[in-house]
Design an enzyme around this catalytic site. Structure first.
Site, PDB file in Angstrom:
ATOM      1  N   GLY A  23     -62.800 -10.546 -31.804  1.00 51.91           N
ATOM      2  CA  GLY A  23     -61.783 -10.837 -30.798  1.00 51.91           C
ATOM      3  C   GLY A  23     -60.479 -10.228 -31.249  1.00 51.91           C
ATOM      4  O   GLY A  23     -60.448  -9.305 -32.040  1.00 51.91           O
ATOM      5  N   GLY A  25     -55.910 -10.300 -30.382  1.00 51.32           N
ATOM      6  CA  GLY A  25     -54.725 -10.932 -29.817  1.00 51.32           C
ATOM      7  C   GLY A  25     -53.518 -10.380 -30.501  1.00 51.32           C
ATOM      8  O   GLY A  25     -53.596  -9.866 -31.610  1.00 51.32           O
ATOM      9  N   MET A  27     -51.262  -7.941 -31.808  1.00 48.54           N
ATOM     10  CA  MET A  27     -51.120  -6.506 -32.008  1.00 48.54           C
ATOM     11  C   MET A  27     -52.443  -5.776 -32.221  1.00 48.54           C
ATOM     12  O   MET A  27     -52.455  -4.556 -32.278  1.00 48.54           O
ATOM     13  CB  MET A  27     -50.224  -6.250 -33.226  1.00 48.54           C
ATOM     14  CG  MET A  27     -48.800  -6.691 -33.037  1.00 48.54           C
ATOM     15  SD  MET A  27     -47.759  -6.189 -34.425  1.00 48.54           S
ATOM     16  CE  MET A  27     -48.410  -7.209 -35.746  1.00 48.54           C
ATOM     17  N   ASP A 138     -44.666 -12.517 -38.203  1.00 48.28           N
ATOM     18  CA  ASP A 138     -45.608 -13.050 -37.220  1.00 48.28           C
ATOM     19  C   ASP A 138     -46.403 -14.219 -37.820  1.00 48.28           C
ATOM     20  O   ASP A 138     -47.626 -14.272 -37.712  1.00 48.28           O
ATOM     21  CB  ASP A 138     -46.557 -11.945 -36.737  1.00 48.28           C
ATOM     22  CG  ASP A 138     -47.257 -12.315 -35.423  1.00 48.28           C
ATOM     23  OD1 ASP A 138     -46.758 -13.208 -34.712  1.00 48.28           O
ATOM     24  OD2 ASP A 138     -48.298 -11.703 -35.122  1.00 48.28           O
ATOM     25  N   LYS A 140     -48.018 -17.597 -37.804  1.00 51.62           N
ATOM     26  CA  LYS A 140     -48.557 -18.455 -36.744  1.00 51.62           C
ATOM     27  C   LYS A 140     -49.903 -18.981 -37.233  1.00 51.62           C
ATOM     28  O   LYS A 140     -50.494 -18.424 -38.181  1.00 51.62           O
ATOM     29  CB  LYS A 140     -48.722 -17.670 -35.445  1.00 51.62           C
ATOM     30  CG  LYS A 140     -49.615 -16.418 -35.567  1.00 51.62           C
ATOM     31  CD  LYS A 140     -49.640 -15.630 -34.269  1.00 51.62           C
ATOM     32  CE  LYS A 140     -50.476 -14.355 -34.419  1.00 51.62           C
ATOM     33  NZ  LYS A 140     -50.475 -13.551 -33.175  1.00 51.62           N
ATOM     34  N   PRO A 141     -50.438 -20.033 -36.622  1.00 53.57           N
ATOM     35  CA  PRO A 141     -51.717 -20.586 -37.089  1.00 53.57           C
ATOM     36  C   PRO A 141     -52.863 -19.575 -37.076  1.00 53.57           C
ATOM     37  O   PRO A 141     -53.774 -19.665 -37.906  1.00 53.57           O
ATOM     38  CB  PRO A 141     -51.972 -21.736 -36.102  1.00 53.57           C
ATOM     39  CG  PRO A 141     -50.612 -22.162 -35.669  1.00 53.57           C
ATOM     40  CD  PRO A 141     -49.826 -20.887 -35.581  1.00 53.57           C
ATOM     41  N   ASN A 143     -52.813 -16.578 -38.036  1.00 57.85           N
ATOM     42  CA  ASN A 143     -52.751 -15.737 -39.237  1.00 57.85           C
ATOM     43  C   ASN A 143     -52.865 -16.534 -40.526  1.00 57.85           C
ATOM     44  O   ASN A 143     -52.645 -15.982 -41.602  1.00 57.85           O
ATOM     45  CB  ASN A 143     -51.446 -14.933 -39.244  1.00 57.85           C
ATOM     46  CG  ASN A 143     -51.490 -13.760 -38.288  1.00 57.85           C
ATOM     47  OD1 ASN A 143     -52.560 -13.232 -38.002  1.00 57.85           O
ATOM     48  ND2 ASN A 143     -50.336 -13.354 -37.774  1.00 57.85           N
TER      49      ASN A 143
END
Length: 788
Positions: A23, A25, A27, A138, A140-141, A143
């Site tokens: 999957g 999202g 970049m 960036d 965020k959860p 990453n």
């Protein structure tokens, strides 16, 4: 199979077997692949075509290589990068676990103990990366990966790589275009607004967003991308301080991270770690009246202690320094790993010809630089080693002890015509035994190979593995005659006199005539002009020439750290653009975290920005490697003095003077610190020994103590001299200010602003104390403008 997967499979078939798409999202699109050579699974991320369309593949790859240097337990390392059928990609290990996003999928807050564990790991990753100049942008959860009871952060450096690869220079303004890259739900206000000054504190804001979600099960704001951006910029999230299940200290920390103003947030990830440790050590019961935020003064103190500790821990294994005399800021002692440490003593000139002294000097410098590229080897700085040799400090053993190294490289250089001979020996400074020696005979054109061979031989003796494909000797040019002119120019520039600087510019130019793409020679020209500016040449004459040289250097090599450091100095001293200076110093340190010039110059910029704690950090880093550096000692001591830590300031200057007793910069800063304390008469003996500006400063002291005739004579003489040589107008103004002639003093300060004296961007000018309370002076200082 998608089109992207087909293209990737075809382009990378000889290296990877692409198995499936996970999957994506943001970049990139994400694929799991088998590394054929190592039989292990990796993740390959392919940049979204819209994101990668206008990227410079070369710059993107360079930035990825910088990020790949991050090796820490809570960071998923980068492995490789490349271009596959026009698609930019990078790879990382496959982590067997789940993302924090998946862990939060049910919208329920995590247990407190798990939350603190995840946040601590995230803060560790941020601290490690930030201290090496890498900002995530960036967080965020998605990453954050959970595996084996630990949290790991992925994609460090990717956002910056994309931004840097799309950066365009703006010729007329010396600025760069910023790019707002990130995820709207976790984007700091300054990042959402596309502010080019966005720095590591954006990651701290994102850390707060993630922590908020862990504690409540929901992000601080919800809505469309546009609504999220507006909310981060303008709205306050619902406070956690009254939440019944969240510890008030932890709630206060999270809300502190979510401040709109970067300056109001915690200033480092180390500060976050310390705060989390305090939360973790407290009992579960708590008082609802706990303070929402540490008191400002205490917070500044804590930050200074944390940052100084970071320096000790992150700079490597350094020689033990003296402990602070101030118990509240006691320094952390670090034991030196002297087994893998070296100082390169000045190679002797065996040619019998003083005309080639520069060659021995240059070889010593280049060998020092080559050894500094050996991983795991601590190399004493060139300047400190020279200072110790000049003092004759108890022979080689005394030099080694003072510099905190175990081994010494000694030798000689002979050059006759086109042939060179280098003899070298490695000595164990503890017992005086010779552990390695060799002789190298080569043509002058093979000088780089000789330097590389010596460095590799020493690494082998110290049982350090060095990448065979990575050159150790810095080859700025393959033209040996151009390198010869460059070494001569640098030898002259190190003499710090006007004729030497002017002749060095000629020789740097001759090097460029032989090799027009010798970027370091352009930096040398810029450096010489910046040294001439404000001391020997008017700023408006010298600084633009430095600017033009730096443009040429960066056009050749945009990743040259010295060029970015010099651009930072130019932005500060001439353009008076402190945010731009800050960005350039941080850029230089991102490329080369160990650049002493960048750290030293950054310390001055931080002082100008009234950030003394951070200035202390930068100065201390330099002094741990180069304890004789007078400018670093001066900046650090002055920063300590602004915090009222005068004993520590005096100690820092004293250590520098022990290595170089006549250093004019140290004496000047001693005098300025005394002036700052309004003990004006006591500054006189320091200014007598402070070099170029000393004459005007001594006259200022004379005026203050009533020796008016002597002071007036100096002021008039300096006015006359300005007809034939540059004299900074602000120093003449300082004399008249102490004489009580305010009108004349203000006229000279106005001239200093017009002439763009490098001192004018500062907010703390102790030599103009006599004007500090004058309303006209304050109004005049408000006329200072950034040059566009």
């Amino acid at each position: 199979m998608s089109s992207a997967q087909q293209r990737l499979t075809s382009a990378l078939a000889d290296r990877y077997t692409i198995e499936r798409e996970l999957g994506g999202g943001g970049m990139a699109r994400v694929f799991v692949a088998l590394d054929i050579a190592l039989a292990r699974h990796v993740v390959i991320k392919v940049l979204d075509p819209a994101m990668g369309a206008d990227l410079s593949a070369e710059r993107f790859a360079r930035e990825i290589r910088l990020a790949a240097a991050l090796q820490q337990a809570n960071i998923v390392p980068l492995l490789n990068t490349g271009d596959a059928d026009g698609m930019a990609w990078y790879s990382m290990p496959f982590v067997d676990g789940l993302s924090l996003r998946a862990r939060l999928a049910d919208g329920v807050a995590l247990p407190a103990s798990e939350t603190i564990s995840v946040l601590r790991d995230l803060a560790r990753a941020l601290a490690y990366a930030h201290e090496r100049g890498v900002v995530h942008r960036d967080i965020k959860p998605d990453n954050v990966l959970l595996s084996g009871g630990a949290a790991m952060v992925a994609d460090f450096g990717i956002a910056r790589a994309v931004s840097a690869a799309r950066t365009q220079s703006v010729e007329g303004t010396l600025t760069q275009l910023g790019t707002a890259i990130g995820t709207p739900a976790y984007m700091a206000p300054e990042q959402a607004a596309g502010d080019p000054d966005t720095d590591h504190r954006a990651d701290i804001y994102a850390f707060g967003c993630v922590a908020y979600e862990l504690l409540t099960g929901a992000a601080p704001f919800n809505g469309t991308a546009h609504q999220l951006v507006r909310a981060h910029i303008a709205d306050a999230p619902a406070s956690l301080l009254d939440h019944p299940t969240i510890h008030p200290r932890l709630a206060a920390l999270v809300m502190h991270c979510l401040e709109k103003d970067p300056a109001a947030r915690p200033q480092s990830a180390r500060e976050l770690l310390e705060a989390l440790s305090a939360v973790d050590s407290l009992p579960v019961s708590h008082s609802p009246t706990a303070p929402a935020r540490p008191a400002p003064v205490r917070r500044a103190i804590v930050l200074a202690v944390v940052l100084l500790s970071v320096v000790a821990a992150s700079a490597g294994a350094w020689y033990v320094g003296s402990r602070s005399t101030n118990s509240r800021d006691a320094a952390v002692a670090v034991v030196a790993d002297t087994a893998r440490s070296i100082a390169v003593l000045q190679l002797t000139n065996a040619s019998g010809d003083t005309a080639v002294a520069y060659f021995a000097d240059g070889m010593t410098d280049e060998l020092t630089n080559a050894l500094a590229r050996v991983p795991g080897l601590r190399v004493a700085s060139r300047a400190s080693t020279l200072a110790m040799q000049a003092r004759g400090t108890s022979g080689p053993a005394g030099i080694a002890k003072s510099l905190g190294v175990r081994t010494l490289l000694e030798g000689s250089v002979r050059r006759q015509g086109d042939r060179i001979r280098v003899t070298a020996q490695l000595t164990n400074a503890v017992d005086g035994s010779i552990v390695w020696s060799d002789r190298f005979d080569a043509g002058a054109g093979d000088v780089f190979a000789v330097q590389d061979s010596i460095a590799r031989s020493i690494a082998a003796r110290m049982q350090i593995t060095v990448d065979k494909a990575r050159p150790l000797a810095g080859v700025g040019t393959t033209n040996i005659e151009a390198n010869d002119r460059y070494l001569r120019a640098r030898f002259l520039a190190n003499q710090y006199t006007r004729p030497a600087f002017e002749q060095s510019i000629v020789l740097f130019g001759e090097a460029l005539a032989l090799d027009p793409r010798y970027a370091q020679a352009w930096v040398g020209i810029a450096m010489s002009y910046q040294n001439l500016a404000d001391a020997y040449l008017p700023p408006r004459e010298a600084y633009p020439k430095a600017r033009d040289a730096l443009r040429e250097a960066l056009a050749i090599d945009s990743m040259l750290p010295d060029a970015h450091a010099q651009l930072g100095a130019l932005a500060q001293n001439y353009y008076w653009d402190l945010p731009l200076a800050k960005r350039e110093f941080e850029r230089a340190l991102a490329i080369d975290p160990h650049s002493l010039d960048a750290q030293k110059l950054y310390a001055a910029a931080l002082l100008f920005e009234q950030r003394p704690e951070s200035a202390i950090v930068m100065a201390t880093r330099v002094l741990r490697v180069e304890p004789s550096d007078g400018l670093a000692a001066g900046y650090g001591a002055y920063a300590l003095a602004t915090l009222g830590r005068n004993i520590e300031a005096d100690s820092m200057l004293s250590r520098s003077l022990q290595l170089n007793p006549e250093n004019p910069f140290v004496n000047m800063f001693r005098g300025l610190i005394v002036l700052r304390q309004r003990r004006t008469p006591e500054a006189r003996p320091f200014f007598v020994r402070s070099g170029n500006y000393g004459r005007a400063l001594v006259a200022m002291i004379d005026a203050h103590v009533g020796q008016r005739e002597a002071a007036v004579r100096v002021a008039k003489a300096l006015e006359v001299e300005r007809a034939t040589r540059y004299v900074p107008a602000d120093f003449i103004g300082a004399i008249y200010a102490e004489l009580g002639d305010t009108n004349t003093a203000l006229e000279w300060v106005a001239k200093a602003i017009e002439e763009r004296s490098a001192n004018m961007p500062a907010t703390d000018l102790p030599y103009l104390n006599a004007l500090a309370g004058n309303a006209r002076f304050q109004a005049l200082m408000r006329t200072r403008k950034v040059l566009r």
